[in-house]
Scaffold this active site. Structure first.
Site, PDB file in Angstrom:
ATOM      1  N   HIS A  11      18.615  -9.677  13.781  1.00 18.60           N
ATOM      2  CA  HIS A  11      18.233  -8.943  14.999  1.00 18.60           C
ATOM      3  C   HIS A  11      19.422  -9.057  15.949  1.00 18.60           C
ATOM      4  O   HIS A  11      19.539 -10.013  16.689  1.00 18.60           O
ATOM      5  CB  HIS A  11      16.957  -9.506  15.625  1.00 18.60           C
ATOM      6  CG  HIS A  11      16.431  -8.648  16.744  1.00 18.60           C
ATOM      7  ND1 HIS A  11      15.815  -9.188  17.850  1.00 18.60           N
ATOM      8  CD2 HIS A  11      16.431  -7.305  16.927  1.00 18.60           C
ATOM      9  CE1 HIS A  11      15.461  -8.209  18.670  1.00 18.60           C
ATOM     10  NE2 HIS A  11      15.817  -7.059  18.126  1.00 18.60           N
ATOM     11  N   HIS A  57       6.302  -9.736  15.660  1.00 17.63           N
ATOM     12  CA  HIS A  57       7.390  -8.762  15.644  1.00 17.63           C
ATOM     13  C   HIS A  57       8.718  -9.514  15.524  1.00 17.63           C
ATOM     14  O   HIS A  57       8.939 -10.507  16.211  1.00 17.63           O
ATOM     15  CB  HIS A  57       7.355  -7.945  16.942  1.00 17.63           C
ATOM     16  CG  HIS A  57       8.585  -7.135  17.205  1.00 17.63           C
ATOM     17  ND1 HIS A  57       9.477  -7.461  18.208  1.00 17.63           N
ATOM     18  CD2 HIS A  57       9.085  -6.046  16.587  1.00 17.63           C
ATOM     19  CE1 HIS A  57      10.454  -6.578  18.218  1.00 17.63           C
ATOM     20  NE2 HIS A  57      10.253  -5.710  17.243  1.00 17.63           N
TER      21      HIS A  57
END
Length: 336
Positions: A117, A40
């Site tokens: 991110h 992930h």
């Protein structure tokens, strides 16, 4: 069932060629009916601590980072990093699904694309694609799924640029979406890369791009709540083709405030004992409650990758996803 914090980190190089070592009885089963380990937010191991905050984040985060960077920036980094192994190390460890969140920096006149991110990476997308190609050339019977997602700041021109790069780098290794992707078929044609692309308009233009792969994201801070969510999704029934069950926990502002000295890594490692039990109870296959890709954070910790790969030993063609009660001792998560 959350256990003590584990800090061990190891890369199992024995998994580097696990697909080529699967028994022949599995070679004609589509990859979306096998169990595949994934990571992930694959690229967060190289987030740039000096980068601007992504335009996707809230204005409050941007404002706090602007006026209190010494306080806010370390917090952002602690809760943004989900992996510590490089992309090559992840592939060598056995990961076959890479979660690429791609973005273009605001006010950047160049065509450079980064991973993101909360903040951007130090590396550009093109360099990582070349790195993946280099690994694939050394492992000609392994297949990798590249999930291209997010696309923060990408316009039509940048989408065209990214897709051109993907085609230029992987060329005939790209598997067209009209192919049933069994290992035997992939090997016969030299296909090693499946690219899912989270932009429908672009997918329609290019036969080498696959539709976005559904990701079961629980958005939970509690291991028990996450497992409840995953079990509920299973009861609703798996998608027909590729999909991801995400065993990654997700922090929120309240959790961060209650754990001022914590981090996403600490949060993840404490959840592993319980999640390990859940992973080992899964079955790949075509039936309603079967799984396909299982993706997690900090994949070098624990035996996550090996456990997912070993789920394929439960397959006995003709393909059948066994019930939980079929001769195995399991722990029920329904009451968690």
């Amino acid at each position: 069932m959350e256990g003590p914090l584990q800090t061990s980190l190891h890369v199992c190089h024995e998994n580097g060629q696990w697909m080529s070592e699967l028994p022949e009885k599995l070679w004609d089963i589509p990859l979306y009916n096998l169990a595949l380990p994934g990571s992930h937010d694959t690229m967060t191991y190289c987030l740039d601590k000096n980068s601007a905050v992504s335009g996707n984040e809230s204005k409050l985060v941007e404002l706090l980072n602007k006026f209190m960077p010494c306080i806010v920036r370390p917090i952002i980094m602690k809760w943004s990093i989900t992996q510590v192994l490089t992309v090559t190390e992840q592939l060598e460890a056995g990961v076959r699904y890479l979660d690429f969140r791609i973005a273009h920096k605001a006010n950047d006149p160049s065509m450079n694309l980064y991973f993101v991110h909360m903040v951007y990476t130090t590396v550009v997308v093109q360099d990582i694609l070349w790195e993946v190609l280099k690994w694939l050339e050394a492992h000609p019977q392994e297949v990798v799924i590249l999930a291209c997602r997010n696309f923060d700041g990408l316009n039509k021109k940048l989408h065209c640029h990214l897709i051109a790069c993907i085609k230029e780098i992987f060329q005939c290794k790209l598997c067209p979406r009209n192919v049933v992707p069994t290992l035997r078929t992939m090997w016969q044609h030299g296909y090693q890369v499946i690219v899912s692309y989270e932009e429908d308009a672009e997918v329609e233009k290019h036969c080498e791009l696959w539709p976005a792969i559904p990701y079961w994201w629980g958005n939970r801070t509690s291991t028990h709540a996450l497992i409840q969510y995953l079990e509920r999704m299973k009861r609703m029934g798996r998608p027909e083709k590729f999909f991801v069950a995400g065993i990654n926990l997700t922090e929120n502002l309240r959790y961060i405030l209650l754990h001022p000295f914590g981090s996403l890594k600490e949060m993840t490692l404490r959840s592993l004992p319980c999640l390990k039990i859940w992973v080992r109870q899964q079955y790949p296959g075509t039936q309603k409650e079967c799984i396909n890709i299982i993706a997690g954070d900090f994949i070098g910790n624990d035996d996550f990758v090996r456990d997912v790969i070993e789920l394929n030993t439960k397959i006995n063609p003709p393909l059948d996803c066994h019930s939980k009660a079929a001769g195995t001792n399991t722990i029920s998560f329904s009451a968690l």
